[in-house]
Structures are given as structure tokens and as C-alpha cells.
Write a protein that holds these residues in place. Structure first.
Motif, PDB file in Angstrom:
ATOM      1  N   ASN A  38      39.203  72.563  42.037  1.00 61.97           N
ATOM      2  CA  ASN A  38      37.800  72.930  42.308  1.00 61.97           C
ATOM      3  C   ASN A  38      37.064  71.808  43.048  1.00 61.97           C
ATOM      4  N   THR A  63      40.648  71.741  50.525  1.00 61.93           N
ATOM      5  CA  THR A  63      39.524  71.281  49.686  1.00 61.93           C
ATOM      6  C   THR A  63      38.787  70.090  50.310  1.00 61.93           C
ATOM      7  N   THR A  89      32.350  70.761  46.766  1.00 60.52           N
ATOM      8  CA  THR A  89      32.663  71.160  45.390  1.00 60.52           C
ATOM      9  C   THR A  89      31.796  72.359  45.007  1.00 60.52           C
ATOM     10  N   LEU A  94      33.435  75.429  46.278  1.00 61.30           N
ATOM     11  CA  LEU A  94      34.661  75.722  45.519  1.00 61.30           C
ATOM     12  C   LEU A  94      34.338  76.245  44.119  1.00 61.30           C
ATOM     13  N   ALA A  95      33.201  75.787  43.572  1.00 55.45           N
ATOM     14  CA  ALA A  95      32.820  76.217  42.219  1.00 55.45           C
ATOM     15  C   ALA A  95      32.565  77.720  42.153  1.00 55.45           C
ATOM     16  N   VAL A 142      36.445  78.740  41.906  1.00 56.66           N
ATOM     17  CA  VAL A 142      37.229  78.173  40.799  1.00 56.66           C
ATOM     18  C   VAL A 142      36.279  77.699  39.689  1.00 56.66           C
ATOM     19  N   TYR A 178      35.578  76.004  35.979  1.00 56.90           N
ATOM     20  CA  TYR A 178      36.262  74.977  35.176  1.00 56.90           C
ATOM     21  C   TYR A 178      35.597  74.881  33.801  1.00 56.90           C
TER      22      TYR A 178
END
Lengths: 282, 276
Positions: free
Chosen positions: B51, B68, B73, B76-77, B80, B82
Motif C-alpha cells: 500500500n 508503487t 500512498t 494506493l490506500a 489496498v 491495511y
């Protein structure tokens, strides 16, 4: 000889609606290894704190009824410094109990405070390092130890003071498999020294088979107090408590449901022997 | 199956210490993958690359075809999610509603959409508490489910659960794994880190074993846990039923109780055909 006994013990914390312990009666003999288990919030940790005298000496509660006897004496009337010489407590998070700059410094702290001679101290430290298997880490900074090693360091620091009783609050539940295995090995070595060991754990499948007795709590009351074999023979109770049983125990129950008559095993070897008789090996 | 994460020759170091060394790995859509290994072997460091919390020092990580290193980030969050190891490190709001709505608010969802995702996410994890309840009043198991709901509210396609079972009781462990399985059935990809080998064998489809920054085994639970010597060398224990089957010199390596029952009943039928 009886090491610790709780008689009609009931405890209520401030701001809580109900008693966390309700009329608990347990008795632990010298040299016994006893596991206290039960679901989250059942009062396990509170019971350990009472048995170690932390309640009422260091944690004050709204209601403290009944009594805890340490070798026959009311624990609430014994000075805490005296209790600490008899009972060593290992908390869930070992980091909170470590403060030395090296493993040796941490282990020696208690002994230095007893004003022992250098040679006596060295002898004692060597024995302890052997017991907790940390000889090769004597000069290591505790920060650089793994979780299992830190847990063993705390056990070592307490052992150096030679307490008769050791109490553990979830010593393995936050460790990785290797760390948990190492702590279990250390506990088994302590057993050979005839120490009285009282453990609280939620994840009991690995530890339950090594203990003499299991005490189960639910909603603050003792609902079971007998051998591990009796405990796992009562699957209804085990399920009600929400604790996990070893895979071999669950396998035995399923085999029974299939009409295959096996006794509840405590070790893989016990089940292997039974299965060889029924199925033949290889 | 569609490859959604590709890790190619990944190397990563904290200061001078290489914690990931030449990792090559593919994760596929709708997979339920488990990562195992001792503490400090690089599991969490690896998944933090998925992520974008960490970026490779060497090699590359692509998520749905995007490197990536070429994206943020925050972007990506959205893809993905977390769930951190300790739920308390992720919880900060005063009420359950505020807590679960934080992510979708930041993704600029409308109020109606936020309302919907808060309800559906809490429903998915079975947290039927009043939305005004303070998270601190929840049990450990409930807080674990709350942080899963936090992540679900952002509707990511991949969900990473970092040690959701450590320190949890038996019922919570099974509840969390059941939620994970339901998510896979809904088309999500789940990557779980756990030390509980028996639980992994029961729920995961693939196991990746890490040791000292490298992947040393990767396959079906049955194949991975039949390699007793490899497991012993890195301090992992196979499930009890696998050890039992080995001690009985069975050719198969069952990893779950159901598989062991199957093996035993087949043997019983072979030896006593009259009862089958």
C-alpha cells in the motif's frame, strides 16, 4: 502444603457496575502448576493480581471481600515488600519490567539490593542464566532481545530473588511460535525446581497439557477446577468458555461422533497409540 | 487468475540492515493468502510495500499494473486497505460512527454514501452496537472488528490483516477469519499475517513462508506444512494432525481436522470393507 488460598473472594472495581470476582474459592498447593483460563473479561487477571497481593496493596478497589491466604497468612496484612520475596509476577508485556542496560545488569538488580557478596551473586546469576537459557546474551542490551528472550529475562530477574511462587499473566499469547516454545521450556525447567507456578492464559492449547490443574472462570466465578484431561473431556464447557482446545482433542471428539471409540488424549503419542490399535500403523 | 500485485527483485533496508532480500512474488485476485514466519523476518515490511507505506530500495512492486514508486500512498490506500496489528493504534474517534466514517469522508464520499458504507461495513463485521458508542467501551475482539470495518468503509479491493489473531481469544480468531473468507467470496483479495498455523491451514488457500528477509516456501498449506524439516529449522510447528499423520507413517499430510478424519475413514474402509 498449601501455598495460596482464596476464600470467598469478591472484588469490585471503582466505576464498574458489577463485581469482577464473585465468591471465588481456590486453593493452590506448593509445587503445583495451575492454569487459570476463561473468556475475555472473566476476571482472570484480577485473580492473579489478588493472589500476588497487588490488589489490595497497589491497586485499590471499591469492594474487596473475603481473603487471600499466603502460606496461611492474610495477604492484605503482610507488607508488600515481604510478599515480593515470596511471589514473583511476570506481566503480559515484559518490556514494562526490564530496565537494565544489559541482560546481566537487569538480572543482578534484585540481588544487589539484597547486599549479597560478589561470589554468592555470581553463583546465583550463573544458575539463573542457565535456567532461562540466556548465557550467550549476558552483555546484550535487552532492547535487542526477541519477545521470548525478554520474557525469559523477566523470569530470570524474578528467579534470582528465589521466590517460592511465580505468577504469569499471559506469558505466551503475544509471542511468535519460537518465543512461546522457549517460554514453555523455561516454565518446565522451573517446574523441576518445585516452584509453584500460576498462569493466566487465553490461548491454552499448547500450555494446557503441561499443567497439573486448570481453573476456569466465567463472569467472575469459578466454573471448573480439575485436571486438564477432565477439562477437555467436557467439550460443552470448553466451547462455552470460548477457549481453544488442542487439535488432537477436537479430532478425538469428531472420531467419537463417527462411532470410533477413542479416549480424550493429552499428547499426540497417546492418540497415536490408540489409532494404531484401531487402524493399524503405516 | 488475474495477477494484481507483482513483487520483482525487491530489496529493502532499514538503515544498513537489509530486511527484504530479493523478494519475487505474485498475488492474484480473490486469493486468501497467509504470510508466516518468526517475528522480524520481514512479513510486515513486505506488506507495507503493497500500500505504498514503504517503497523499494531496489526492484519494484506493482499494484494493478501501477508501480508503487509512481503513485502516492493516498491513492494506493483506495485500493489496498491495511489493518494494523494492534487495533488501538488505529482507533482515534470518539464514537463508532465517527471512526468508520473517517476514511470515506477523506475520500470525499457524499453524506448519504458515508451513511451507507458505515452501516454496511459494521454489518459485515457483525458489530451491532449503537453508533454513538465510544470505541474504548468495546472488547478487544470488537475493537479488532471495528478496525476491519474502518478499512472496509473505503471499499478497497485488497485487504491486509497484520496479525489479527495475536493476543485474541479463540472465538475472535475464528470470527476474524470468517469475515476474511466472506470478503474473498465477495471478490476481495485478503492477505493475512498470523502465527496461528492451525487457523491458517483451516482458512487460507496459499501460505508464504518468510525467513530472514527471504521467501523460503510458497504453496498450498498441505504442501508447505508437509516440509517438517524446513519448518523445524525456522522454528515453526506444523499442525498437530500433520505431526500425528507423520508419526503414523501416513503418506498424506493432512493439515486440518476434517482432512485427517477423511484420511482415517478411508483407511478404515480399506481394512474393513464390510462396514463401508
Amino acid at each position: 502444603m498449601q501455598a495460596i488460598k482464596a476464600e470467598g473472594l469478591s472484588v469490585k472495581y471503582y466505576m464498574s457496575d458489577d463485581y469482577i470476582l464473585k465468591n471465588v474459592n481456590v486453593s493452590i498447593r506448593e509445587g503445583e502448576m495451575v492454569l487459570i483460563t476463561g473468556p475475555s473479561g472473566c476476571g482472570k487477571s484480577t485473580l492473579i493480581y489478588c493472589l500476588a497481593g497487588i490488589i489490595p496493596h497497589h491497586i485499590t478497589v471499591e469492594k474487596y471481600e473475603g481473603r487471600v491466604l499466603l502460606f496461611g497468612r492474610d495477604i492484605s496484612k503482610i507488607r508488600f515488600s515481604e510478599i515480593a520475596k515470596i511471589c514473583g509476577v511476570v506481566l503480559q508485556n515484559p518490556t514494562s519490567q526490564i530496565f537494565g542496560m544489559t541482560v546481566l545488569e537487569d538480572l543482578a538488580f534484585g540481588l544487589e539490593n539484597l547486599c549479597l557478596s560478589r561470589s554468592t551473586m555470581e553463583k546465583k546469576l550463573n544458575e539463573v542464566l542457565e535456567l532461562v537459557d540466556l548465557k550467550k546474551h549476558v552483555n546484550t542490551d535487552p532492547q535487542d532481545l526477541s519477545g521470548g528472550e525478554r520474557q525469559r529475562l523477566v523470569i530470570g530477574s524474578l528467579l534470582a530473588m528465589n521466590p517460592k511462587i511465580l505468577l504469569f499473566d499471559e506469558p505466551t499469547s503475544n509471542l511468535d511460535p519460537r518465543g512461546a516454545k522457549e517460554v514453555l521450556l523455561a516454565l518446565n525447567r522451573l517446574r523441576k525446581l518445585k516452584k509453584t507456578i500460576i498462569l493466566v492464559e487465553r490461548k491454552i492449547q499448547d500450555i494446557a497439557l503441561s499443567v497439573d490443574r486448570i481453573i476456569a472462570l466465567k463472569d467472575g466465578s469459578v466454573v471448573f477446577d480439575s485436571s486438564p484431561r477432565d477439562f477437555f473431556s467436557n467439550m460443552k464447557l470448553v466451547e462455552t468458555l470460548g477457549v481453544s482446545s488442542p487439535q488432537i482433542v477436537r479430532l478425538s471428539y469428531l472420531l467419537r461422533e463417527q462411532g470410533i471409540d477413542v479416549k480424550i488424549p493429552l499428547t499426540i503419542e497417546e492418540l497415536r497409540k490408540q489409532l494404531i490399535e484401531i487402524f493399524g500403523g503405516g | 487468475m488475474r495477477e494484481i500485485i507483482r513483487v520483482k527483485n525487491l530489496w529493502f533496508k532499514y538503515k544498513t540492515n537489509w530486511v527484504l532480500q530479493d523478494i519475487n512474488l505474485s498475488i492474484y485476485e480473490k486469493e486468501f493468502v497467509a504470510l508466516v514466519g518468526q517475528n522480524g523476518c520481514g512479513k510486515t515490511t513486505l506488506v507495507k510495500h503493497f500500500n505504498g507505506l514503504l517503497k523499494p530500495d531496489r526492484g519494484s512492486v506493482t499494484v494493478y499494473g501501477v508501480d508503487t514508486k509512481d503513485t502516492s500512498t493516498a491513492e494506493l490506500a483506495k485500493v489496498v486497505g491495511y489493518v494494523f496489528q494492534f487495533p488501538d493504534s488505529q482507533i482515534f474517534a470518539r464514537t463508532i460512527y465517527e471512526e468508520v466514517s473517517f476514511g470515506p469522508k477523506n475520500l470525499k464520499f457524499s453524506n448519504r454514501e458515508i451513511d451507507e458504507v458505515v452501516h454496511s461495513s459494521l454489518n459485515r463485521v457483525g458489530l451491532e452496537k449503537s453508533l454513538d458508542t465510544t470505541p474504548t467501551a468495546l472488547s478487544t475482539g470488537e475493537r479488532e472488528r471495528l478496525v476491519i470495518a474502518d478499512v472496509l468503509a473505503m471499499n478497497p479491493r485488497v485487504i491486509i490483516l497484520d496479525e489479527p489473531t495475536t493476543g485474541q481469544d479463540h472465538i475472535t480468531c475464528h470470527n476474524v477469519m470468517k469475515i476474511a473468507r466472506d470478503l474473498v467470496n465477495l471478490g476481495k483479495t485478503v492477505i493475512v499475517i498470523s502465527h496461528d498455523m492451525e487457523l491458517i491451514c483451516e482458512w487460507a488457500e496459499r501460505v508464504i513462508v518468510m525467513h530472514e528477509g527471504r521467501i523460503i516456501n510458497n504453496g498450498r498449506p498441505k504442501d508447505v506444512f508437509s516440509r517438517f524439516e524446513m519448518l523445524r529449522d525456522i522454528g515453526l510447528s506444523p499442525p498437530q494432525v500433520s505431526v500425528l499423520a507423520r508419526s503414523l507413517q501416513f503418506e498424506e499430510t493432512p493439515v486440518t481436522i476434517d482432512e485427517m478424519i477423511d484420511v482415517l475413514l478411508r483407511r478404515l474402509c480399506l481394512e474393513h470393507s464390510e462396514i463401508c
